[in-house]
Design a protein around this motif. Structure first.
Motif, PDB file in Angstrom:
ATOM      1  N   ASN A  18      60.967  13.950  31.554  1.00 12.77           N
ATOM      2  CA  ASN A  18      59.573  13.695  32.176  1.00 12.77           C
ATOM      3  C   ASN A  18      59.019  14.880  32.549  1.00 12.77           C
ATOM      4  OD1 ASN A  18      56.931  13.059  33.503  1.00 12.77           O
ATOM      5  ND2 ASN A  18      58.070  11.406  34.378  1.00 12.77           N
ATOM      6  N   PRO A  19      58.594  15.811  31.499  1.00 12.65           N
ATOM      7  CA  PRO A  19      58.019  17.251  31.752  1.00 12.65           C
ATOM      8  C   PRO A  19      56.924  17.170  32.810  1.00 12.65           C
ATOM      9  CG  PRO A  19      58.257  16.946  29.535  1.00 12.65           C
ATOM     10  CD  PRO A  19      58.453  15.620  30.160  1.00 12.65           C
ATOM     11  N   ALA A  20      56.096  16.132  33.039  1.00 11.83           N
ATOM     12  CA  ALA A  20      54.959  16.160  34.042  1.00 11.83           C
ATOM     13  C   ALA A  20      55.684  16.143  35.559  1.00 11.83           C
ATOM     14  CB  ALA A  20      54.145  14.887  33.971  1.00 11.83           C
ATOM     15  N   ASN A  21      56.869  15.819  35.410  1.00  4.36           N
ATOM     16  CA  ASN A  21      57.390  15.876  36.834  1.00  4.36           C
ATOM     17  C   ASN A  21      58.587  16.917  37.036  1.00  4.36           C
ATOM     18  OD1 ASN A  21      55.988  13.685  38.180  1.00  4.36           O
ATOM     19  ND2 ASN A  21      57.596  12.211  37.307  1.00  4.36           N
ATOM     20  N   HIS A  22      58.831  17.871  36.101  1.00  4.66           N
ATOM     21  CA  HIS A  22      59.809  18.769  35.958  1.00  4.66           C
ATOM     22  C   HIS A  22      61.273  18.358  35.874  1.00  4.66           C
ATOM     23  CE1 HIS A  22      56.489  21.684  36.842  1.00  4.66           C
ATOM     24  NE2 HIS A  22      56.144  20.703  37.828  1.00  4.66           N
TER      25      HIS A  22
END
Length: 159
Positions: A18-22
């Protein structure tokens, strides 16, 4: 030269990340070969997992994935595990400690390195200074993905 040969490969697991949440999830497969004349047993391992922010997580323990495998001459042991990073790039460096059937310690197999990097199509760059297309993941990947899902959930709770 060590009678132990280790071949690691890393894979970016996009559907667990989940790149948006690192949160970037990687699986890695390690093959350990006994190229010597005497049986050996893997006793312990140490990994240093570093993300692009230079945050280092140390992993030390007995064996790998709950096992301390014994390898006769010519045998290979393979396992799959994973790591969760806060960045799309990172490294893993580590070593394994072995004993052999003659009661000696063939020593620590050092210099193991994986470069973890999110890649769109062909997996990750693996090892120092070379690019390789990753081999297909083993059938156990479902178990690894389940465990990585648990790690992702735990990391999310800790943020």
């Amino acid at each position: 030269t060590s009678p132990i040969r280790v071949e690691p490969q890393a894979y970016y697991i996009a559907d667990q990340s989940n790149p948006a949440n690192h949160c970037y999830v990687f699986a890695y497969r390690v093959q350990i070969h006994n190229d010597g004349d005497v049986g050996v047993q893997l006793i312990s391992r140490s990994w240093y997992i570093t993300d692009a922010n230079n945050h280092v997580r140390e992993v030390h323990g007995e064996g790998v994935v709950g096992e301390q495998p014994h390898l006769q001459p010519g045998e290979t042991y393979e396992y799959v595990s994973g790591a969760v990073l806060a960045t799309a790039q990172g490294t893993m460096r580590g070593s394994y400690n072995f004993t052999d059937d003659d009661g000696r310690e063939p020593g620590r197999r050092r210099g193991l390195a994986l470069k973890l990097q999110e890649r769109a199509h062909d997996g990750l760059e693996v090892g120092p200074c070379r690019r390789r297309r990753p081999a297909p993941l083993p059938a156990r990947l479902g178990e690894v993905e389940e465990r990585l899902g648990q790690l992702v959930a735990a990391a999310a709770r800790n943020q």
